[in-house]
Design a protein around this motif. Structure first.
Motif, PDB file in Angstrom:
ATOM      1  N   ALA A 431      12.085  50.280  74.547  1.00  0.00           N
ATOM      2  CA  ALA A 431      12.354  51.598  73.967  1.00  0.00           C
ATOM      3  C   ALA A 431      11.649  51.747  72.622  1.00  0.00           C
ATOM      4  O   ALA A 431      11.024  52.774  72.334  1.00  0.00           O
ATOM      5  N   GLY A 432      11.738  50.716  71.785  1.00  0.00           N
ATOM      6  CA  GLY A 432      11.079  50.773  70.482  1.00  0.00           C
ATOM      7  C   GLY A 432       9.570  50.872  70.593  1.00  0.00           C
ATOM      8  O   GLY A 432       8.928  51.637  69.860  1.00  0.00           O
ATOM      9  N   LYS A 433       8.994  50.106  71.520  1.00  0.00           N
ATOM     10  CA  LYS A 433       7.542  50.104  71.699  1.00  0.00           C
ATOM     11  C   LYS A 433       7.029  51.480  72.116  1.00  0.00           C
ATOM     12  O   LYS A 433       6.112  52.036  71.477  1.00  0.00           O
ATOM     13  N   TYR A 434       7.619  52.018  73.173  1.00  0.00           N
ATOM     14  CA  TYR A 434       7.094  53.278  73.703  1.00  0.00           C
ATOM     15  C   TYR A 434       7.476  54.478  72.839  1.00  0.00           C
ATOM     16  O   TYR A 434       6.727  55.468  72.778  1.00  0.00           O
ATOM     17  N   ALA A 435       8.610  54.398  72.139  1.00  0.00           N
ATOM     18  CA  ALA A 435       8.960  55.453  71.194  1.00  0.00           C
ATOM     19  C   ALA A 435       7.952  55.494  70.054  1.00  0.00           C
ATOM     20  O   ALA A 435       7.533  56.563  69.602  1.00  0.00           O
TER      21      ALA A 435
END
Length: 591
Positions: A431-435
């Motif tokens: 989630a953090g990466k793609y956000a």
């Protein structure tokens, strides 16, 4: 500080806004910060000591390859099969494969950050049951180890330290080291939406009552589930459905909401009411307690589908929980736990001395007598916002992880113990990466003032000098919520739905709210009622028993009609439900 009418509002800009303070949220914040974007993390409590992660045992049970210390007899294929079979084939197997593939890397990262896993002399991980558990004698009816007892990685700190709290201190330290801006004691009440995409959120300070406007290019919702919906939870800091309600009101799609993990090994002994006491009693139950009904029968052996552990408690066993609830429904309660067969030497173990002492304070000397069990406890939710491999929901700009996302539906109807933390890390990081990647590609959205004004008006209208006490309304919500954690039937579910709708649409709007604490209680109770309604409606639609969804009027698993997911979405002012077949033809493992 801006003014909106009479109210002062603090405005903050972020590339990535992370909502929550547990393992999934911190994993997302750390990963997003690595991509060089501005990250704000908002926690309703204090970062590192709120939510479910910090009160967990800190154990993980993923597949570990032999080069890291795992068993050469284990494999990713076995891990995947164990996960799917325990989930009664309602798992999203593509997401489950990601978990199996990436969990070991998350363990290595956690180790590098300073979490003290138990290790072998050669420095490799030491998977298997906790050391004190290995030394327990086989119970009179033990049937062998469960998957989490074979793969489990355990906290290697001192006996008086706690794995989950230590894990979250490690994550908190890294969040701050990465330069993430942290706001504590702020409750998110609504997500902002513009042209179908999520553009931030509105929050309220839980102490002062002041408002916040967060503008964000990407938002990660990872604020847990709704453990407070039940009257009996072992958690000292409960979650109140804030993420579920925010996602629902924004138009998010939910799935698997009927599945709530109910644990026998944290079942509440009669007379022990405080959370820490329940948790310590759970350690005694984990010590291979044998269960008896009021007739003195080892009743688990009577149920042919209750295979795990014989008459001995096994963690996260839906079939054993079904047997427990069936005995109560048949009038053969109360149920008793028995660990009197353990040797005096075992009771001298540091891990057992503390729970033994606490239970003696409540009148139980479990070395010599059985102890009465009052009601099962809720552990976590397998349902939540539907996400894809990039952890994005159906709403552009909104990502989710952890229980808020039902762990990506990797566990289906039930999960293996020790895998929830691994899922938090895998999908939190995703989630953090793609956000962050999305945030680097788009401009900051403008507007939001109208939505902010509407949300402030909604909250301010809840304030009143007359009406029912907020804590009484909360107690009523939890009363009906607890009915969802027992043997379900159509009448009980319809009664709960009617109560949740009435409470959130009528009663909570006429509560006495004269200070910020009472206001927060009302807001949380609304969120719990929304969560409870989703659980109850999904449970009513699923006319079978599967995993932790146990219905007395439909007691059998129905693979012919119910290898399906139940999905939920807000449509106008109603809660829309529909079902979708599990795409088994695309998956490796089938019934």
């Amino acid at each position: 500080m801006a003014k909106y009418g009479k109210e002062s509002v603090q405005e903050l800009l972020a590339d990535v806004l992370v909502i929550g303070g547990g393992l999934a949220a911190t994993a997302a914040a750390i990963e997003a910060a690595k991509h060089g974007v501005k990250v704000i993390l908002v926690d309703k409590g204090r970062l590192g000591v709120s939510g479910s992660s910090c009160i967990s045992g800190g154990g993980l049970s993923p597949y570990i390859p032999p080069e890291l210390g795992g068993s050469p007899e284990d494999s990713k294929e076995k891990m995947l099969r164990d996960t799917v079979e325990r989930g009664f084939y309602l798992n999203d197997q593509k997401m489950a494969e990601l978990l199996v593939e990436e969990a070991a890397s998350e363990v290595v990262l956690l180790d590098e950050l300073g979490y003290p896993f138990k290790k072998k002399a050669d420095g490799k991980f030491w998977p298997g049951a906790a050391s004190w558990f290995r030394e327990l004698p086989a119970s009179p009816t033990s049937r062998g180890p469960m998957p989490d007892q074979v793969r489990g990685l355990h906290f290697g700190g001192k006996p008086h330290e706690h794995g989950g709290s230590f894990m979250m201190l490690v994550m908190r330290k890294e969040v701050l080291h990465r330069g993430v801006q942290v706001l504590e004691n702020v409750m998110i009440t609504r997500l902002l939406k513009r042209n179908g995409a999520i553009t931030g959120a509105v929050g309220i300070d839980t102490r002062s009552g002041g408002y916040y406007l967060f503008r964000a290019k990407s938002t990660v919702l990872a604020a847990g589930s709704a453990t407070k919906l039940s009257e009996n939870t072992p958690e000292s800091y409960v979650t109140t459905g804030d993420a579920y309600a925010a996602g629902y009101e924004a138009g998010g799609i939910f799935m698997n909401m009927e599945f709530i993990t109910i644990k026998l090994d944290d079942t509440k002994p009669k007379g022990i009411d405080f959370p820490q006491g329940i948790g310590q009693a759970g350690i005694v139950l984990k010590a291979r307690a044998v269960l008896y009904n009021a007739l003195g029968e080892k009743f688990l052996e009577k149920y042919p589908w209750s295979k795990e552990g014989g008459s001995t408690i096994s963690r996260h066993s839906p079939s054993q929980m079904n047997a427990f609830l069936q005995e109560w429904a048949a009038g053969r309660g109360p149920i008793y736990g028995d660990v009197t067969y353990l040797s005096p030497e075992m009771w001298e173990r540091p891990e057992l001395r503390t729970p033994l002492s606490i239970m003696k304070q409540f009148g139980y000397d479990v070395r010599k007598e059985r102890f009465e069990l009052q009601s099962p406890s809720t552990d976590d939710y397998e349902g939540g916002l539907r996400i894809g491999e990039e952890a994005m929901t159906n709403l552009p700009g909104l990502y989710s992880a952890g229980e808020s996302a039902g762990h990506g539906a990797v566990f289906g109807a039930a999960r293996i113990a020790g895998m929830a933390l691994a899922a938090c890390m895998v999908f939190g990081r995703r989630a953090g990466k793609y956000a962050a990647e999305r945030a680097r590609q788009i401009d900051q959205a403008k507007g939001g003032e109208t939505s902010l004004r509407k949300e402030i008006d909604r909250i301010e209208k809840l304030k009143s000098t007359q009406g029912r006490k907020p804590e009484d309304l909360e107690r009523e919500v939890r009363h009906f919520g607890s009915k969802l954690c027992r043997l379900r039937d159509e009448a009980t579910l319809k009664e709960a739905i009617e109560a949740f709708v009435r409470i959130r649409r009528e009663d909570l709007h006429s509560a006495k709210v004269s200070n910020t604490a009472e206001l927060i209680t009302v807001l949380e109770s609304q969120n719990l009622a929304v969560s409870g309604e989703m659980v109850a409606r999904a449970a009513l639609q699923r006319t079978e028993s599967r995993g932790y969804h146990l219905r007395g009027d439909y007691p059998q698993v129905d693979n012919k009609n119910w290898l399906k997911w139940v999905l939920i979405k807000k449509e106008g002012e109603r809660m829309k439900l529909w079902s979708e077949p599990v795409p088994l033809q695309q998956y490796k493992i089938r019934p």
